[in-house]
Design an enzyme around this catalytic site. Structure first.
Site, mmCIF file in Angstrom:
data_model
loop_
_atom_site.group_PDB
_atom_site.id
_atom_site.type_symbol
_atom_site.label_atom_id
_atom_site.label_comp_id
_atom_site.label_asym_id
_atom_site.label_seq_id
_atom_site.Cartn_x
_atom_site.Cartn_y
_atom_site.Cartn_z
ATOM 1 N N ARG A 77 20.879 14.000 -5.898
ATOM 2 C CA ARG A 77 21.074 13.224 -5.388
ATOM 3 C C ARG A 77 21.564 12.674 -7.348
ATOM 4 O O ARG A 77 20.969 12.859 -8.073
ATOM 5 C CB ARG A 77 19.634 12.313 -5.040
ATOM 6 C CG ARG A 77 19.096 12.107 -3.050
ATOM 7 C CD ARG A 77 17.794 11.986 -3.120
ATOM 8 N NE ARG A 77 17.889 11.766 -1.880
ATOM 9 C CZ ARG A 77 18.317 12.395 -1.177
ATOM 10 N NH1 ARG A 77 18.155 14.297 -1.461
ATOM 11 N NH2 ARG A 77 17.586 12.045 0.408
ATOM 12 N N PRO B 26 0.317 -1.163 -0.060
ATOM 13 C CA PRO B 26 0.033 -0.036 0.068
ATOM 14 C C PRO B 26 0.932 1.660 0.271
ATOM 15 O O PRO B 26 1.308 1.564 0.807
ATOM 16 C CB PRO B 26 -0.543 -0.439 1.221
ATOM 17 C CG PRO B 26 -0.656 -1.651 1.538
ATOM 18 C CD PRO B 26 1.050 -2.259 1.221
ATOM 19 N N GLU B 27 0.226 2.317 -1.126
ATOM 20 C CA GLU B 27 1.254 3.235 -1.313
ATOM 21 C C GLU B 27 0.559 4.984 -0.363
ATOM 22 O O GLU B 27 -0.960 3.898 0.405
ATOM 23 C CB GLU B 27 1.628 4.121 -2.126
ATOM 24 C CG GLU B 27 2.538 2.667 -3.036
ATOM 25 C CD GLU B 27 3.029 3.181 -3.578
ATOM 26 O OE1 GLU B 27 3.325 4.253 -4.768
ATOM 27 O OE2 GLU B 27 2.836 1.807 -5.089
ATOM 28 N N HIS C 266 -4.693 -14.407 11.270
ATOM 29 C CA HIS C 266 -3.805 -13.286 11.625
ATOM 30 C C HIS C 266 -4.731 -11.771 11.925
ATOM 31 O O HIS C 266 -3.651 -11.735 11.728
ATOM 32 C CB HIS C 266 -3.139 -12.919 9.734
ATOM 33 C CG HIS C 266 -2.783 -14.795 9.284
ATOM 34 N ND1 HIS C 266 -1.290 -15.335 9.768
ATOM 35 C CD2 HIS C 266 -2.833 -15.535 8.119
ATOM 36 C CE1 HIS C 266 -1.096 -16.067 9.653
ATOM 37 N NE2 HIS C 266 -1.776 -16.266 8.434
#
Ligand SMILES: [Zn+2]
Length: 281
Positions: A153, A2-3, A91
């Site tokens: 960068r 998920p973003e 879970h």
């Protein structure tokens, strides 16, 4: 994984279930997820949830005892309402029992999620949150800021945008989509992009995130909304997970180019159109 749009959609689904409710108790049913689950969670009793916010891919559940839960969904984490104790699943590692008798489970089969508890006043210094870059849909994220971040960068623009200290909340899907929209080749070194190209990229990052939020995020193999509803942005992917398909709105000819290409960068798939997306524009 998920973003930002999926995490924000989860936050919006969780808000009506949790906000204003008092936690009667929390059952911690696993010792650890990605990290050890703090035992202090099991001692949270009679505290009220004041609000639920999001920072990057983290959901922050604020409590009226000046503490906040920090949640990351990892690969497969999600919140689900369970009708009763018999409905709790294998879970469901952390289970919230609320004053209105609702049972909300944090379900995470692959256990890459995270849940921590920290003082609300210190959240910006928490190790998960301290080094995050700007929120891409807030005013603090400007083309000038993005340009400054990228100028330092030398990595590929793909890797730079996945770096959460450059801009927070993006992942593989939305980086591929934004770079396609902006016509930037994913292997372009980040510090070689021109100011107009960065302005274009900034626009497309916001555009793709807004469109995905509107669609309720993307429904991924391992990810579901709290309500069980589906997101629909996956139907709008231009390039992501569409290797060899024709790319929408592009002049490239499928029989010549072979369609959308898939490459692997830093162990992650990138999808792009070699015709539309230019190196270091
Ligand atoms: Zn194309």
């Amino acid at each position: 994984m998920p973003e930002l749009p999926e995490v924000e959609t989860t936050r919006r689904g969780l808000e009506p279930l949790l906000a204003g409710r008092t936690i009667v108790h929390i059952a911690v049913r696993a010792p650890k997820l990605r990290q050890v689950i703090p035992t202090s969670l099991a001692h949270l009793k009679g505290v009220r949830v004041t609000q639920i916010t999001r920072r990057a891919k983290y959901i922050l559940i604020h409590l009226d005892n000046a503490k906040s839960l920090i949640v990351h969904l990892g690969m497969t984490g999600g919140f689900f309402k369970r009708t009763d104790n018999d409905a709790i699943q294998r879970h469901d590692h952390i289970v919230f029992y609320l004053d209105n008798t609702d049972i909300i489970a944090f379900h995470d089969p692959r256990r890459f999620g995270l849940m921590d508890l920290a003082p609300t006043g210190d959240l910006t210094h928490h190790s998960a949150l301290a080094d995050l870059g700007p929120e891409p849909l807030e005013d603090s994220f400007t083309p000038a800021i993005l340009r400054r971040m990228l100028g330092a960068r030398k990595t590929s623009i793909k890797a730079a945008l996945l770096d959460q200290s450059v801009v927070a909340g993006l992942g593989n899907i939305y980086v591929s989509e934004a770079l396609f929209g902006a016509g930037i080749h994913p292997e372009s070194p980040a510090n070689t992009l021109t100011a107009p190209a960065i302005k274009h990229l900034h626009h497309h990052i916001q555009k793709v995130l807004r469109a995905a939020l509107k669609a309720g995020g993307s429904t991924l193999r391992d990810y579901q909304h709290p309500s069980g509803e589906l997101g629909f942005f996956q139907d709008q992917f231009a390039v992501y997970d569409r290797a060899s398909a024709p790319c929408p709105g592009c002049t490239c000819r499928l029989n010549k180019t072979g369609g959308i290409q898939r490459i692997v960068q830093n162990g992650r798939s990138t999808y792009f159109c070699a015709t539309k997306q230019k190196l270091s524009p």
